[in-house]
Design a protein around this motif. Structure first.
Motif, short mmCIF file in Angstrom:
data_model
loop_
_atom_site.label_atom_id
_atom_site.label_comp_id
_atom_site.label_asym_id
_atom_site.label_seq_id
_atom_site.Cartn_x
_atom_site.Cartn_y
_atom_site.Cartn_z
N GLN A 224 -23.54 -17.40 31.73
CA GLN A 224 -23.33 -15.88 31.90
C GLN A 224 -23.65 -15.50 30.46
O GLN A 224 -22.72 -14.54 30.04
N GLY A 225 -24.77 -15.63 29.87
CA GLY A 225 -24.92 -15.13 28.45
C GLY A 225 -24.39 -15.86 27.26
O GLY A 225 -24.73 -15.51 26.37
N ARG A 226 -23.30 -16.69 27.71
CA ARG A 226 -22.75 -17.29 26.38
C ARG A 226 -23.76 -18.51 25.96
O ARG A 226 -24.63 -18.86 26.59
N PRO A 227 -23.58 -18.58 24.49
CA PRO A 227 -24.24 -19.92 24.02
C PRO A 227 -24.06 -21.15 24.92
O PRO A 227 -22.85 -21.24 25.21
N ILE A 228 -25.03 -21.94 25.20
CA ILE A 228 -24.93 -23.05 26.04
C ILE A 228 -23.87 -23.85 25.53
O ILE A 228 -22.79 -24.48 26.29
N ALA A 229 -23.57 -24.12 24.08
CA ALA A 229 -22.47 -25.02 23.32
C ALA A 229 -21.37 -24.39 23.89
O ALA A 229 -20.46 -25.16 24.05
N GLU A 230 -21.25 -22.92 23.78
CA GLU A 230 -19.82 -22.59 23.94
C GLU A 230 -19.34 -22.74 25.38
O GLU A 230 -18.34 -22.73 25.72
N GLN A 234 -15.93 -24.80 26.15
CA GLN A 234 -15.02 -23.97 26.99
C GLN A 234 -14.66 -24.52 28.25
O GLN A 234 -13.33 -24.71 28.57
N GLU A 235 -15.70 -24.83 29.27
CA GLU A 235 -15.22 -25.58 30.46
C GLU A 235 -14.63 -26.68 30.26
O GLU A 235 -13.69 -27.19 30.89
N ALA A 236 -14.99 -27.84 29.26
CA ALA A 236 -14.42 -28.96 29.25
C ALA A 236 -13.09 -28.73 28.52
O ALA A 236 -12.01 -29.47 29.13
N LEU A 237 -12.59 -27.65 27.82
CA LEU A 237 -11.42 -27.56 27.27
C LEU A 237 -10.66 -27.09 28.53
O LEU A 237 -9.24 -27.30 28.53
N ALA A 262 -28.30 -26.30 22.68
CA ALA A 262 -26.74 -26.78 22.85
C ALA A 262 -26.59 -27.76 21.65
O ALA A 262 -25.19 -27.45 21.18
N THR A 263 -27.40 -28.46 21.05
CA THR A 263 -27.08 -29.04 19.75
C THR A 263 -26.73 -28.34 18.66
O THR A 263 -25.85 -28.59 17.91
N GLU A 264 -27.80 -27.40 18.43
CA GLU A 264 -27.47 -26.78 17.26
C GLU A 264 -26.12 -25.93 17.36
O GLU A 264 -25.37 -25.55 16.39
N VAL A 266 -23.49 -26.71 18.91
CA VAL A 266 -22.37 -27.63 18.72
C VAL A 266 -22.26 -27.87 17.13
O VAL A 266 -21.02 -27.86 16.54
N LEU A 267 -23.14 -28.28 16.42
CA LEU A 267 -23.23 -28.16 15.08
C LEU A 267 -22.77 -27.09 14.09
O LEU A 267 -22.34 -27.22 13.14
N ASN A 268 -23.14 -26.10 14.73
CA ASN A 268 -22.47 -24.70 14.16
C ASN A 268 -21.35 -24.27 14.61
O ASN A 268 -20.45 -23.62 13.60
N ASN A 269 -20.70 -24.67 15.52
CA ASN A 269 -19.36 -24.13 16.04
C ASN A 269 -18.90 -25.19 16.84
O ASN A 269 -18.73 -25.03 18.12
N LEU A 270 -18.45 -26.20 16.30
CA LEU A 270 -17.65 -27.42 17.15
C LEU A 270 -15.94 -27.17 16.97
O LEU A 270 -15.55 -26.65 16.09
N VAL A 271 -15.56 -26.97 18.61
CA VAL A 271 -14.41 -26.66 18.68
C VAL A 271 -13.53 -27.95 19.27
O VAL A 271 -12.08 -27.54 19.47
N MET A 272 -14.07 -28.92 19.60
CA MET A 272 -13.65 -30.35 20.11
C MET A 272 -14.38 -31.23 19.83
O MET A 272 -15.53 -30.96 19.40
#
Length: 278
Positions: A224-230, A234-237, A262-264, A266-272
């Motif tokens: 829904q418009g969010r970056p894929i990594a986010e 978020q879903e995993a958490l 998705a890879t970029e 995660v590398l730019n905004n790793l939250v888990m």
């Protein structure tokens, strides 16, 4: 055969945080893995001119930078040694000094001799960011990226990002030591980010995992418009997962290396903690 966990420690210009030591020890204990830590210190060639020596005192600045790099490396190794002892994890350590442009590549080369790499990664630490990217795409080994400031925890509940691709399958295979110890596994597919070849692939994988004795369920999520990594993190958490397993996308284009979204992310905004495999 005991699993070996490689931990490259960055010391210059940005160093790993102290909290990484507890993360490494907890993860190694949960995997029953040995820890091999490498403090990568900087070696700076003295290319100063007579003018720079006079105006900037360049040789002294170089010595100070190298000394601080060594000090930070020794400090991180001491913390890791202490935490590994508390966790009853096997531990050995090594120190190396290399030129600044070779820091990340050195980590990738050394990682090839171990089963997994664990790279501490926090927002704003560009040295760790470059090291993580080099290890993911240059080592040929799976890389576990860990936010240094989060609390250590067992990987009892795991999420798998699944799109049916080769790199996703590679990540799934590499994650087997974690999946075998998990009490719950969630297969997550993002359905509105790119065209998918086969509908229901997430349920097919979950069923295959259940046949192997893994308590796996499947679900779809919309970015829904969010970056894929986010969206994936978020879903995993939200599902209570402590680890996200995903494939690492990247390819060369002329002289640049282009990362998948998705890879970029995660590398730019790793939250888990994220297990990336290329």
């Amino acid at each position: 055969m005991k699993t070996q966990l490689f931990v490259p420690l960055v010391t210059h210009p940005d160093a790993n945080a102290d909290g990484l030591a507890g993360q490494v020890a907890a993860i190694a204990a949960g995997m029953d893995a040995g820890i091999h830590a490498l403090a990568i210190n900087v070696s700076i060639p003295n290319v100063s001119t007579a003018l720079s020596k006079l105006l900037l005192n360049t040789p002294d600045l170089i010595r100070q930078a190298e000394a601080e790099s060594r000090r930070r490396g020794e400090h991180l190794l001491d913390l890791l040694r202490e935490n590994a002892h508390k966790a009853a994890a096997e531990f050995d350590a090594q120190t190396i000094a290399v030129a600044l442009p070779l820091l990340a590549e050195t980590a990738a080369q050394q990682a090839r001799y171990y089963d997994f790499s664990l790279v501490g990664l926090d927002a704003g630490n560009q040295t760790a960011r470059a090291t993580a990217e080099a290890v993911v795409f240059g080592s040929g080994r799976p890389a576990l990226l860990v936010p240094e400031t989060t609390k250590p925890s067992a990987f009892d509940n795991i999420a798998i990002a699944w799109d049916g691709s080769r790199v996703a399958a590679r990540a799934l295979a590499d994650a087997r030591p974690f999946l075998e110890r998990a009490s719950a596994v969630s297969v997550i597919t993002v359905v509105d980010e790119k065209p998918l070849k086969n509908a229901g692939d997430e349920e097919r994988l979950a069923a295959a995992l259940r046949q192997r004795g893994v308590n796996a369920t499947a679900s779809t999520v919309k970015a829904q418009g969010r970056p894929i990594a986010e969206a994936l993190q978020q879903e995993a958490l939200q599902r209570g997962c402590q680890l996200l397993v995903m494939g690492g996308y990247g390819h060369s284009r002329l002289r640049d290396f282009v990362l998948g979204g998705a890879t970029e992310g995660v590398l730019n905004n790793l939250v888990m903690p994220v297990l990336l495999s290329h």
